[in-house]
Design a protein around this motif. Structure first.
Motif, PDB file in Angstrom:
ATOM      1  N   ALA A 110       0.643  -1.383  -0.074  1.00 28.32           N
ATOM      2  CA  ALA A 110       0.178  -0.034  -0.300  1.00 28.32           C
ATOM      3  C   ALA A 110       0.537   1.156   0.078  1.00 28.32           C
ATOM      4  CB  ALA A 110      -0.871  -0.393   1.091  1.00 28.32           C
ATOM      5  N   PRO A 111       1.753   1.509  -1.204  1.00 30.78           N
ATOM      6  CA  PRO A 111       2.725   2.448  -1.090  1.00 30.78           C
ATOM      7  C   PRO A 111       2.612   3.756  -1.339  1.00 30.78           C
ATOM      8  CG  PRO A 111       2.287   1.845  -3.371  1.00 30.78           C
ATOM      9  CD  PRO A 111       1.553   0.558  -2.837  1.00 30.78           C
ATOM     10  N   ASN A 112       0.825   4.232  -1.124  1.00 35.30           N
ATOM     11  CA  ASN A 112       0.370   4.955  -1.208  1.00 35.30           C
ATOM     12  C   ASN A 112      -0.694   5.488   0.379  1.00 35.30           C
ATOM     13  OD1 ASN A 112       0.950   6.479  -3.487  1.00 35.30           O
ATOM     14  ND2 ASN A 112      -0.415   5.552  -4.307  1.00 35.30           N
ATOM     15  N   GLY A 113      -0.799   4.988   1.203  1.00 31.80           N
ATOM     16  CA  GLY A 113      -1.134   3.950   2.261  1.00 31.80           C
ATOM     17  C   GLY A 113      -0.513   3.994   3.975  1.00 31.80           C
ATOM     18  N   ASP A 114      -1.103   2.265   3.910  1.00 32.14           N
ATOM     19  CA  ASP A 114      -0.183   1.896   5.300  1.00 32.14           C
ATOM     20  C   ASP A 114       1.044   1.800   4.864  1.00 32.14           C
ATOM     21  OD1 ASP A 114      -2.246   0.283   4.103  1.00 32.14           O
ATOM     22  OD2 ASP A 114      -1.925  -0.520   6.529  1.00 32.14           O
ATOM     23  N   LYS A 116       3.317   3.147   3.845  1.00 30.88           N
ATOM     24  CA  LYS A 116       3.817   4.601   4.037  1.00 30.88           C
ATOM     25  C   LYS A 116       3.904   4.918   5.415  1.00 30.88           C
ATOM     26  CE  LYS A 116       4.037   7.834   0.386  1.00 30.88           C
ATOM     27  NZ  LYS A 116       3.891   9.206   0.100  1.00 30.88           N
ATOM     28  N   THR A 117       2.599   4.901   5.872  1.00 31.78           N
ATOM     29  CA  THR A 117       2.457   5.633   7.248  1.00 31.78           C
ATOM     30  C   THR A 117       3.455   4.264   7.860  1.00 31.78           C
ATOM     31  OG1 THR A 117      -0.502   5.703   7.289  1.00 31.78           O
ATOM     32  CG2 THR A 117       1.164   5.265   9.175  1.00 31.78           C
ATOM     33  N   ALA A 118       3.948   3.380   8.416  1.00 32.43           N
ATOM     34  CA  ALA A 118       4.753   1.887   8.855  1.00 32.43           C
ATOM     35  C   ALA A 118       6.012   2.517   8.093  1.00 32.43           C
ATOM     36  CB  ALA A 118       4.410   0.847   8.519  1.00 32.43           C
ATOM     37  N   ALA A 119       6.558   2.540   7.485  1.00 28.06           N
ATOM     38  CA  ALA A 119       7.831   3.314   7.103  1.00 28.06           C
ATOM     39  C   ALA A 119       8.331   4.336   7.296  1.00 28.06           C
ATOM     40  CB  ALA A 119       7.844   3.460   4.896  1.00 28.06           C
ATOM     41  N   VAL A 120       7.111   5.505   7.415  1.00 29.59           N
ATOM     42  CA  VAL A 120       7.556   6.759   8.122  1.00 29.59           C
ATOM     43  C   VAL A 120       7.615   6.226   9.814  1.00 29.59           C
ATOM     44  CG1 VAL A 120       6.870   9.199   8.789  1.00 29.59           C
ATOM     45  CG2 VAL A 120       6.497   8.286   6.307  1.00 29.59           C
ATOM     46  N   ALA A 121       6.807   5.940  10.097  1.00 25.57           N
ATOM     47  CA  ALA A 121       7.237   5.118  11.625  1.00 25.57           C
ATOM     48  C   ALA A 121       8.483   4.990  11.840  1.00 25.57           C
ATOM     49  CB  ALA A 121       6.388   4.658  12.215  1.00 25.57           C
ATOM     50  N   GLY A 122       9.339   3.918  10.505  1.00 22.51           N
ATOM     51  CA  GLY A 122       9.892   3.238  11.105  1.00 22.51           C
ATOM     52  C   GLY A 122      11.506   4.516  10.895  1.00 22.51           C
ATOM     53  N   GLU A 123      11.087   5.393  10.157  1.00 24.67           N
ATOM     54  CA  GLU A 123      12.174   6.291  10.283  1.00 24.67           C
ATOM     55  C   GLU A 123      12.048   7.518  11.403  1.00 24.67           C
ATOM     56  OE1 GLU A 123      14.803   6.838   7.767  1.00 24.67           O
ATOM     57  OE2 GLU A 123      14.138   5.447   6.656  1.00 24.67           O
TER      58      GLU A 123
END
Length: 231
Positions: A110-114, A116-123
């Motif tokens: 879900a590159p435009n969904g969660d 990305k949310t999870a990826a941003v959270a990891g960062e």
């Protein structure tokens, strides 16, 4: 020889010449296709220039071999890699100083969904405390929901983060809301695409993509071969 016979021979000769031109053209096209395939094969097998600057890493920076993993926290196959292969790499190679493992985001579910949310959270976690990224990442995989559902919400991520001592959940929540590290996530995506990543997990050992990273024997051989070359 009659004029009729001469005309017939001329027509035959022209037909043969036309056939030769067609055959030559086909041969050139086939040769061009073969050359292009060889060039693409060489390019795909050539080591990629992938660095770990500013990326979550585990292990010594002086290690002779780097293992870079492109993953999506929502990817069920990534969960399998994290559960079955990563611990072996860590015990056998990272803890002995032979390998440094690096993580990069690559969103496929879900590159435009969660995703990305999870990826941003990891960062966000990584930029809070670099040592807490991998404990957080492992727990995210353990808490992984169905890939077809929107499970990597801010609330769920904060719940997972609560099991990692040291993470400031208030700051993490703000970081997710602000999409603070979207640029870093999208840079990972771009780097992965340029390296030929089209699915996850994609694993590179000293820049060379591993054909089947879920197979322990294949993965270990790739690392052992890289270590032998690096001596």
């Amino acid at each position: 020889m009659s004029k009729k016979s001469q005309n017939f021979e001329r027509l035959e000769r022209e037909q043969r010449q036309a056939q030769m031109r067609i055959i030559t053209t086909i041969g050139i096209v086939i040769l061009a296709v073969i050359v292009l395939a060889v060039v693409q094969s060489i390019r795909s097998s050539a080591p990629k220039q992938l660095d770990l600057v500013g990326q979550p890493t585990l292990g010594s920076a002086d290690a002779r071999v780097s293992v870079i993993v492109f993953e999506d926290f929502k990817c069920p196959v990534c969960k399998m890699f994290d559960s079955n292969i990563f611990p072996v790499i860590e015990e056998k190679y990272v803890n002995t100083g032979k390998v440094q493992v690096g993580f990069r985001n690559f969103m496929v579910i879900a590159p435009n969904g969660d995703s990305k949310t999870a990826a941003v959270a990891g960062e966000c976690v990584y930029n809070q405390n670099k040592d807490l990224f991998f404990p957080f990442a492992h727990l995210m995989y353990r808490a992984q929901g169905d890939e077809n559902t929107v499970w990597a919400t801010k609330e769920r991520i904060l719940e997972v983060a609560g099991y990692v001592p040291g993470i400031n959940r208030d700051d993490l929540g703000k970081c997710i809301d602000e999409n603070r590290y979207e640029k870093e996530v999208m840079n990972d995506q771009s780097v992965g695409s340029s390296a030929g990543v089209n699915g996850t997990p994609s694993v590179f050992v000293n820049g060379v993509k591993v054909s089947n990273p879920l197979d322990e024997a294949t993965m270990m051989k790739a690392i052992d071969d890289a270590l032998a070359k690096a001596q």
